[in-house]
Design a protein around this motif. Structure first.
Motif, mmCIF file in Angstrom:
data_model
loop_
_atom_site.group_PDB
_atom_site.id
_atom_site.type_symbol
_atom_site.label_atom_id
_atom_site.label_comp_id
_atom_site.label_asym_id
_atom_site.label_seq_id
_atom_site.Cartn_x
_atom_site.Cartn_y
_atom_site.Cartn_z
ATOM 1 N N LYS A 254 48.118 63.824 25.329
ATOM 2 C CA LYS A 254 48.346 62.544 25.981
ATOM 3 C C LYS A 254 49.101 61.507 25.141
ATOM 4 C CE LYS A 254 44.656 61.649 28.449
ATOM 5 N NZ LYS A 254 43.234 61.278 28.599
ATOM 6 N N ARG B 154 35.244 75.547 15.197
ATOM 7 C CA ARG B 154 35.142 74.315 15.974
ATOM 8 C C ARG B 154 33.696 73.842 15.984
ATOM 9 N NH1 ARG B 154 37.507 72.929 22.005
ATOM 10 N NH2 ARG B 154 36.710 70.795 22.057
ATOM 11 N N THR C 239 42.892 77.373 20.164
ATOM 12 C CA THR C 239 41.544 76.821 20.309
ATOM 13 C C THR C 239 41.004 77.096 21.705
ATOM 14 O OG1 THR C 239 42.099 75.037 18.768
ATOM 15 C CG2 THR C 239 40.205 74.655 20.155
ATOM 16 N N VAL D 290 45.414 76.579 24.006
ATOM 17 C CA VAL D 290 44.035 76.854 24.421
ATOM 18 C C VAL D 290 43.909 78.174 25.184
ATOM 19 C CG1 VAL D 290 43.333 74.427 24.447
ATOM 20 C CG2 VAL D 290 44.325 75.439 26.503
ATOM 21 N N LYS E 298 48.814 71.928 26.600
ATOM 22 C CA LYS E 298 48.239 71.950 27.942
ATOM 23 C C LYS E 298 48.566 70.654 28.677
ATOM 24 C CE LYS E 298 43.432 70.269 27.629
ATOM 25 N NZ LYS E 298 43.058 69.906 26.256
ATOM 26 N N SER F 31 38.461 62.790 25.180
ATOM 27 C CA SER F 31 39.796 62.248 25.379
ATOM 28 C C SER F 31 39.904 60.729 25.314
ATOM 29 C CB SER F 31 40.369 62.764 26.698
ATOM 30 O OG SER F 31 40.913 64.039 26.485
ATOM 31 N N HIS G 244 37.132 72.100 12.591
ATOM 32 C CA HIS G 244 37.777 71.416 13.714
ATOM 33 C C HIS G 244 36.741 70.681 14.542
ATOM 34 C CE1 HIS G 244 38.869 71.466 18.050
ATOM 35 N NE2 HIS G 244 40.098 71.286 17.654
ATOM 36 N N HIS H 268 36.887 68.210 18.373
ATOM 37 C CA HIS H 268 37.683 67.509 19.392
ATOM 38 C C HIS H 268 36.650 66.848 20.283
ATOM 39 C CE1 HIS H 268 40.641 66.551 22.422
ATOM 40 N NE2 HIS H 268 39.968 67.241 23.311
ATOM 41 N N SER I 248 41.848 65.547 19.132
ATOM 42 C CA SER I 248 42.570 64.405 19.683
ATOM 43 C C SER I 248 41.580 63.397 20.220
ATOM 44 C CB SER I 248 43.537 64.881 20.754
ATOM 45 O OG SER I 248 44.213 63.782 21.284
ATOM 46 N N GLY I 249 41.924 62.796 21.305
ATOM 47 C CA GLY I 249 41.073 61.750 21.860
ATOM 48 C C GLY I 249 41.748 60.403 21.779
ATOM 49 N N TYR J 277 49.243 66.033 31.747
ATOM 50 C CA TYR J 277 48.360 66.539 32.803
ATOM 51 C C TYR J 277 48.886 66.217 34.204
ATOM 52 C CZ TYR J 277 45.700 66.773 28.562
ATOM 53 O OH TYR J 277 45.330 67.025 27.261
ATOM 54 N N GLU K 29 45.590 67.090 17.146
ATOM 55 C CA GLU K 29 46.105 67.819 18.318
ATOM 56 C C GLU K 29 46.308 66.901 19.506
ATOM 57 O OE1 GLU K 29 43.064 71.495 17.358
ATOM 58 O OE2 GLU K 29 42.743 70.161 19.035
ATOM 59 N N PRO K 30 47.171 65.934 19.387
ATOM 60 C CA PRO K 30 47.352 65.019 20.511
ATOM 61 C C PRO K 30 48.174 65.632 21.644
ATOM 62 C CG PRO K 30 48.860 64.460 18.751
ATOM 63 C CD PRO K 30 48.028 65.605 18.242
ATOM 64 N N ALA L 41 49.324 69.329 21.789
ATOM 65 C CA ALA L 41 48.483 70.072 22.738
ATOM 66 C C ALA L 41 49.303 70.333 24.001
ATOM 67 C CB ALA L 41 47.223 69.273 23.071
HETATM 68 C C1 LIG Z 1 42.911 68.892 25.614
HETATM 69 C C2 LIG Z 1 42.823 69.115 24.182
HETATM 70 C C3 LIG Z 1 43.567 68.306 23.306
HETATM 71 C C4 LIG Z 1 44.458 67.183 23.755
HETATM 72 O O1 LIG Z 1 43.782 66.096 24.306
HETATM 73 P P1 LIG Z 1 44.555 64.747 24.694
HETATM 74 O O2 LIG Z 1 43.529 63.862 25.239
HETATM 75 O O3 LIG Z 1 45.604 65.095 25.686
HETATM 76 O O4 LIG Z 1 45.189 64.219 23.459
HETATM 77 C C5 LIG Z 1 43.471 68.605 21.962
HETATM 78 N N1 LIG Z 1 42.679 69.597 21.490
HETATM 79 C C6 LIG Z 1 41.958 70.388 22.317
HETATM 80 C C7 LIG Z 1 41.127 71.482 21.746
HETATM 81 C C8 LIG Z 1 41.996 70.161 23.676
HETATM 82 O O5 LIG Z 1 41.270 70.944 24.491
#
Ligand SMILES: *Cc1c(COP(=O)(O)O)cnc(C)c1O
Length: 409
Positions: free
Chosen positions: A272, A143, A100, A79, A58, A195, A190, A192, A227-228, A366, A269-270, A56
């Motif tokens: 962090k 999703r 996503t 994203v 971002k 986090s 999908h 998510h 992720s999470g 982040y 989708e990790p 991920a």
């Molecule tokens: C932010 C996000 C992630 C990544 O989350 P982390 O907590 O950094 O692992 C994965 N998928 C989607 C759709 C997100 O918005």
């Protein structure tokens, strides 16, 4: 991650003093070895399934870091259309990118279709527009919001009932209707959930809910669990037990595939998990300021460079790397922005002197991606350490960067 070796702090085998001397502060430093370790852990935990890891970006969008992850075998989670373009620039192939977005226009989705990336649709309005426009010609992912509350922090939790993310499991009849009448080719599901996976069993419950939705879609090729994954921020912090999750979810996933009648790919989708601990943020102490309330340490940074503490109470462990032998004292570490920007109250630091260097842990995710030019400050430089060599991967900004796009006459 910083290490105390022979009385001096290092990152990836390089003295922090040397890094500061070469690149100055404020400075983001990433240790590639830690990214490698985290990637290998995740791969290993799910080695019994066909697993695809989408980084991920971002969390950290430096092209060199993205390339490093690509070299390890990672694909990319994006994203926004801008992240899609960045990923393509970094060398990811279109079929290695999943897109996503949330609450974007159909026009933006059209642009992503044009790039050939996997489109993950998160609301029924777009699903319908997409179906009417593309029919079965462009495969998609949907999703789903399973309505499982993953962690404690509402701002980073996305699966709960008030969340704006995903299509609710209670809307599946409507989804069925749209898919049936437009001929949409749904090849991925999908979720998510947020986090912070504190409890593996809660994650498995959400997974089961996703598996139940699979019966609506006979042509799936993958399931994406988002992720999470929680990483430790404090020395005694809990983190997601990735090995336990790997063992339990893989077993459950294989059962599901057997029931479904086909071996699907397992996607994640990790952000962090891959890069948080690999990053350290280095700042310099400008002033010590004794007030009636506390001893403030004012540093050459602020919410413009690392906003997690102020935005959602994120914790970053702070170390005075210039005085490892100094007596412990209590300090409140703040930034130089004209707005309250407290990094941490009442931190125990080795005695701090003006000019000392402080290191913030867990700054890989982040940190830089959320940095801004507030107060017209320049954003920090970034350095990647690989095999004992520190490479500058983003130059420190200058006034030209602040002025870029401003109309001066
Ligand atoms: C932010 C996000 C992630 C990544 O989350 P982390 O907590 O950094 O692992 C994965 N998928 C989607 C759709 C997100 O918005």
């Amino acid at each position: 991650m910083i290490q105390l070796t022979d009385g001096a702090y290092t990152i990836g085998g390089i003295h922090i003093q040397e890094l500061v001397h070469s690149f100055d502060t404020p400075l983001y430093v990433y240790d590639a070895d830690i990214i490698d370790t985290q990637y290998a852990r995740l791969k290993q935990a799910f080695s019994s399934c066909k697993t695809r890891i989408n980084f991920a970006c971002k969390a950290l969008n430096n092209v060199k870091v993205m390339r490093h992850l690509h070299d390890l075998g990672a694909c990319l989670d994006t994203v926004s259309i801008q992240e899609v373009w960045l990923g393509l620039k970094a060398g990811f192939a279109p079929d290695e990118i999943i897109y996503t977005p949330n609450c974007v226009s159909m026009e933006e989705i059209d642009l992503a279709v044009k790039e050939g990336v996997m489109i993950n649709i998160d609301n029924i309005s777009i699903l319908e527009q997409f179906g009417l426009k593309y029919g079965n010609s462009v495969p998609i992912c949907i999703r789903i919001n399973p309505h499982v509350m993953a962690g404690g922090n509402i701002n980073i939790s996305t699966g709960h009932i008030d969340s704006k993310f995903g299509i609710s499991i209670y809307q599946m009849r409507h989804v069925d209707r749209v898919v049936k009448h437009t001929g949409l080719n749904v090849i991925g599901l999908h979720m998510h959930t947020g986090s912070d996976i504190v409890d593996v069993d809660i994650f498995l419950r959400a997974a089961d809910i996703l598996f139940e939705q699979a019966e609506h879609f006979p042509d799936l090729t993958f399931i994406d669990f988002g992720s999470g994954f929680k990483v430790p921020y404090k020395p005694d912090d809990y983190s997601t037990d990735i090995e336990e999750l790997g063992e339990k979810l893989s077993a459950r996933f294989k059962e599901f595939c057997a029931e479904y009648g086909r071996e699907l790919e397992l996607w994640f989708e990790p952000g962090k998990f891959l890069v948080s601990q690999a990053g350290t943020f280095l700042v310099k102490v400008n002033v010590l300021k004794q007030t009636t309330a506390a001893m403030f340490v004012g540093v050459d940074s602020g919410l413009n460079h690392l906003i997690r503490p102020m935005l959602y109470n994120g914790y970053h462990h702070i170390t005075n790397v210039s005085n490892p032998e100094g007596a412990l004292r209590l300090y409140t570490v703040v930034g130089y922005i004209c707005e309250t920007d407290t990094f941490g109250w009442d931190r125990k630091l080795n005695e701090v002197r003006e000019g000392d260097i402080l290191a913030f842990n867990n700054a890989g995710a982040y940190g830089m991606t959320m940095a801004s030019n507030y107060n017209s400050r320049f954003r920090p430089a970034e350095v990647l350490i690989k095999q004992g060599i520190a490479e500058l991967i983003r130059r420190r900004e200058t006034l030209d960067d602040i002025l870029r796009n401003q109309i001066l006459d």
